[in-house]
Design a protein around this motif. Structure first.
Motif, short mmCIF file in Angstrom:
data_model
loop_
_atom_site.label_atom_id
_atom_site.label_comp_id
_atom_site.label_asym_id
_atom_site.label_seq_id
_atom_site.Cartn_x
_atom_site.Cartn_y
_atom_site.Cartn_z
N ASP A 198 0.59 -1.12 0.00
CA ASP A 198 0.16 0.00 0.03
C ASP A 198 0.87 1.36 -0.12
OD1 ASP A 198 0.98 -0.18 2.53
OD2 ASP A 198 -0.81 0.40 3.41
N GLY A 199 2.18 1.02 -0.22
CA GLY A 199 3.01 2.04 -0.30
C GLY A 199 3.85 2.16 -1.41
N ALA A 200 3.97 3.38 -2.20
CA ALA A 200 4.98 3.50 -3.26
C ALA A 200 6.47 3.26 -2.89
CB ALA A 200 4.86 5.05 -3.89
N ARG A 201 7.05 3.66 -1.66
CA ARG A 201 8.27 3.33 -1.50
C ARG A 201 8.56 1.64 -1.31
NH1 ARG A 201 10.80 6.16 3.65
NH2 ARG A 201 10.09 8.06 2.21
N THR A 202 7.52 0.84 -0.70
CA THR A 202 7.84 -0.36 -0.39
C THR A 202 7.69 -1.22 -1.73
OG1 THR A 202 6.86 -0.35 1.54
CG2 THR A 202 6.99 -2.45 0.54
N ALA A 203 6.87 -0.78 -2.93
CA ALA A 203 6.60 -1.04 -4.07
C ALA A 203 7.87 -0.66 -4.97
CB ALA A 203 5.47 -0.62 -4.96
N ASN A 204 8.51 0.25 -4.87
CA ASN A 204 9.64 0.41 -5.37
C ASN A 204 10.83 -0.34 -5.05
OD1 ASN A 204 9.18 2.50 -7.50
ND2 ASN A 204 9.29 4.08 -5.88
N GLY A 205 10.92 -0.69 -3.49
CA GLY A 205 11.85 -1.31 -3.20
C GLY A 205 11.66 -2.85 -3.65
N LEU A 206 10.46 -3.53 -3.76
CA LEU A 206 10.35 -5.01 -4.18
C LEU A 206 10.88 -5.18 -5.59
CD1 LEU A 206 6.84 -5.64 -2.63
CD2 LEU A 206 9.21 -6.61 -1.85
N ALA A 207 10.23 -3.82 -6.50
CA ALA A 207 10.98 -4.01 -7.94
C ALA A 207 12.39 -3.83 -7.84
CB ALA A 207 10.07 -2.79 -8.54
N GLY A 208 13.08 -3.19 -7.04
CA GLY A 208 14.42 -2.83 -7.03
C GLY A 208 15.30 -4.32 -6.54
N ALA A 209 14.40 -5.07 -5.70
CA ALA A 209 15.04 -6.33 -5.20
C ALA A 209 15.01 -7.22 -6.35
CB ALA A 209 14.25 -6.71 -3.94
N ALA A 210 13.91 -7.20 -7.09
CA ALA A 210 13.69 -8.22 -8.20
C ALA A 210 14.84 -7.57 -9.09
CB ALA A 210 12.49 -7.93 -8.80
N ILE A 211 15.18 -6.69 -9.57
CA ILE A 211 16.04 -6.24 -10.28
C ILE A 211 17.67 -6.68 -9.63
CG2 ILE A 211 17.55 -4.31 -11.00
CD1 ILE A 211 15.15 -2.68 -11.34
N GLY A 212 17.76 -6.63 -8.35
CA GLY A 212 19.07 -7.14 -7.77
C GLY A 212 19.16 -8.52 -7.89
N VAL A 213 17.85 -9.31 -7.76
CA VAL A 213 18.01 -10.74 -7.88
C VAL A 213 18.54 -11.22 -9.41
CG1 VAL A 213 16.55 -12.81 -7.91
CG2 VAL A 213 16.56 -11.33 -5.86
N ALA A 214 17.59 -10.28 -10.33
CA ALA A 214 17.98 -10.92 -11.76
C ALA A 214 19.57 -10.41 -11.96
CB ALA A 214 17.23 -10.02 -12.38
N PHE A 215 20.28 -9.55 -11.44
CA PHE A 215 21.62 -9.01 -11.71
C PHE A 215 22.37 -10.11 -11.00
CE2 PHE A 215 25.61 -7.43 -10.16
CZ PHE A 215 25.98 -6.73 -11.25
N MET A 216 22.21 -10.72 -9.67
CA MET A 216 22.83 -11.74 -9.18
C MET A 216 22.72 -12.93 -9.83
SD MET A 216 24.58 -10.21 -6.91
CE MET A 216 25.28 -11.70 -6.03
N LEU A 217 21.84 -13.31 -10.41
CA LEU A 217 21.51 -14.53 -11.19
C LEU A 217 22.37 -14.70 -12.41
CD1 LEU A 217 17.60 -15.40 -10.82
CD2 LEU A 217 19.61 -16.69 -9.75
N ARG A 218 22.34 -13.42 -13.10
CA ARG A 218 23.33 -13.27 -14.28
C ARG A 218 24.82 -13.34 -13.94
NH1 ARG A 218 26.91 -10.50 -15.66
NH2 ARG A 218 26.32 -9.28 -13.56
N ALA A 219 25.26 -12.79 -12.57
CA ALA A 219 26.40 -12.38 -12.55
C ALA A 219 27.02 -13.72 -12.15
CB ALA A 219 26.72 -11.70 -11.29
N ILE A 220 26.27 -14.57 -11.34
CA ILE A 220 26.79 -16.07 -11.08
C ILE A 220 26.90 -16.83 -12.46
CG2 ILE A 220 26.11 -18.15 -9.80
CD1 ILE A 220 24.83 -16.47 -7.64
N GLY A 221 25.78 -16.74 -13.23
CA GLY A 221 25.80 -17.65 -14.41
C GLY A 221 26.99 -17.12 -15.34
N ASP A 222 26.99 -15.89 -15.39
CA ASP A 222 28.36 -15.40 -16.31
C ASP A 222 29.69 -15.80 -15.75
OD1 ASP A 222 26.33 -14.40 -17.91
OD2 ASP A 222 27.00 -12.25 -17.61
N VAL A 223 29.89 -15.81 -14.48
CA VAL A 223 31.06 -16.24 -13.79
C VAL A 223 31.23 -17.83 -13.99
CG1 VAL A 223 32.31 -16.42 -11.74
CG2 VAL A 223 31.26 -14.46 -12.26
#
Length: 347
Positions: A198-223
């Motif tokens: 129910d808050g924009a800040r939390t929604a942005n935080g969850l979306a940012g966390a999704a970006i972070g997870v996507a980045f980490m999966l890619r980083a581990i796969g590329d390494v």
């Protein structure tokens, strides 16, 4: 004295859940005409700076090959820059830019979608808009149309800019599509997170966390990748294929130009948008699917002060910024150990 109260205008029989979308698109464009323009123009200009940097630093085939080989065997370079797909000038530009600008496009998209959906509900603008004849899904649809449009403009801007500086046409289009496609994919993610809280800040935080997870999966796969083609091409590990950011890299601009992977990014966005539309019908306007926890019956002694309120409001933001800076510091520290070798190999 007699008071005459006019009845509200009747809802047209043809009204649907998307009624009013066109006007909301115009309103969103009016609000974001400067903000989105700055995002898009800045990304395109920085992309041109990357092209100029690569052409200036690596002007001969030997230098291009050396940097490709060095990057392909460097775990830090693979984690922070992404995969290498050849030793052409365009391929080096792609290896130095796709990951960074895909992240920026994803951030631009998530912020835009949340701003025009959850933030509107949080501030009461959505309730005021809802007093008119507006469909339940119109607000989200208009936000997605504007965000997707911004990513299309970004795609064309990157492609035209790359073509203008002499890079191949097809590869330039693939370069722009890989970045714009990532932005569209994460617009779908933000559409879902905007329904959960129910808050924009939390929604942005969850979306940012999704970006972070996507980045980490890619980083581990590329390494955990394999080097082929005389050391100038990297085949990512399977974890990279679980990440939309990894998909953007796998388009491999100026090498394979694998356009079919763009369908994965678009399909990812479509699935998330469909989920978001379903979630809208399962919550009240202004509320999220996950209800906030009730607070304590009495406030802490430090909370009524200005410093206490500021800490209460900003503590999670400060935590995540500090966490990100620490991780970035570790990354740059690790890169520092390899800079001498990479620079020496390019000379």
């Amino acid at each position: 004295m007699t008071v005459v109260v006019e009845a509200a205008p009747p809802v047209p029989a043809s009204a649907s859940q998307f009624t009013g979308t066109r006007r909301l698109v115009r309103l969103a464009l009016r609000r974001d005409r400067i903000q989105l323009s700055v995002w898009v123009i800045s990304i395109v200009l920085f992309m041109l700076l990357v092209v100029a940097s690569v052409t200036g630093l690596y002007s001969t085939p030997e230098e291009l090959r050396n940097i490709a080989v060095s990057s392909a065997v460097s775990p830090v370079a693979l984690a922070t820059n992404g995969i290498v797909s050849g030793d052409s000038q365009g391929a080096i530009v792609a290896s130095q830019s796709v990951l960074v600008f895909a992240l920026v496009a994803a951030l631009m998209s998530t912020l835009a979608v949340v701003r025009h959906t959850r933030q509107n509900e949080e501030t009461g603008r959505a309730e005021m808009i809802g007093a008119a004849v507006v469909g339940r899904r119109a607000l989200l649809t208009s936000a997605l149309i504007v965000t997707v449009g911004a990513n299309v403009v970004l795609t064309l801007g990157i492609a035209l800019g790359s073509i203008a500086v002499g890079l191949p046409v097809v590869g330039s289009l693939a370069l722009g599509a890989s970045i714009g496609g990532t932005g569209i994919a994460f617009a779908g993610v933000a559409a879902v997170t905007a329904q959960i809280t129910d808050g924009a800040r939390t929604a942005n935080g969850l979306a940012g966390a999704a970006i972070g997870v996507a980045f980490m999966l890619r980083a581990i796969g590329d390494v955990n990748s394999t080097v082929v083609d005389d050391g100038t091409r990297v085949v990512s590990g399977w974890l990279s294929w679980l990440s939309p950011i990894g998909w953007a890299q796998q388009i491999r601009p100026f090498d394979d130009d694998a356009w079919w992977i763009l369908l994965l990014l678009i399909g990812f966005a479509v699935v998330h948008v469909m989920v978001a539309f379903v979630l809208i019908s399962h919550r009240d306007q202004g509320a999220g699917l996950v209800q906030p926890r009730p607070g304590p019956p009495t406030a802490a002694s430090w909370l009524p002060s200005a410093w206490g309120l500021a800490w209460r409001m900003q503590r999670m933001t400060m935590f995540w910024w500090i966490f990100a800076v620490v991780i970035l510091g570790f990354a740059y520290g690790a890169v520092g150990n390899e800079i001498d070798a990479m620079v020496g190999s390019s000379q």
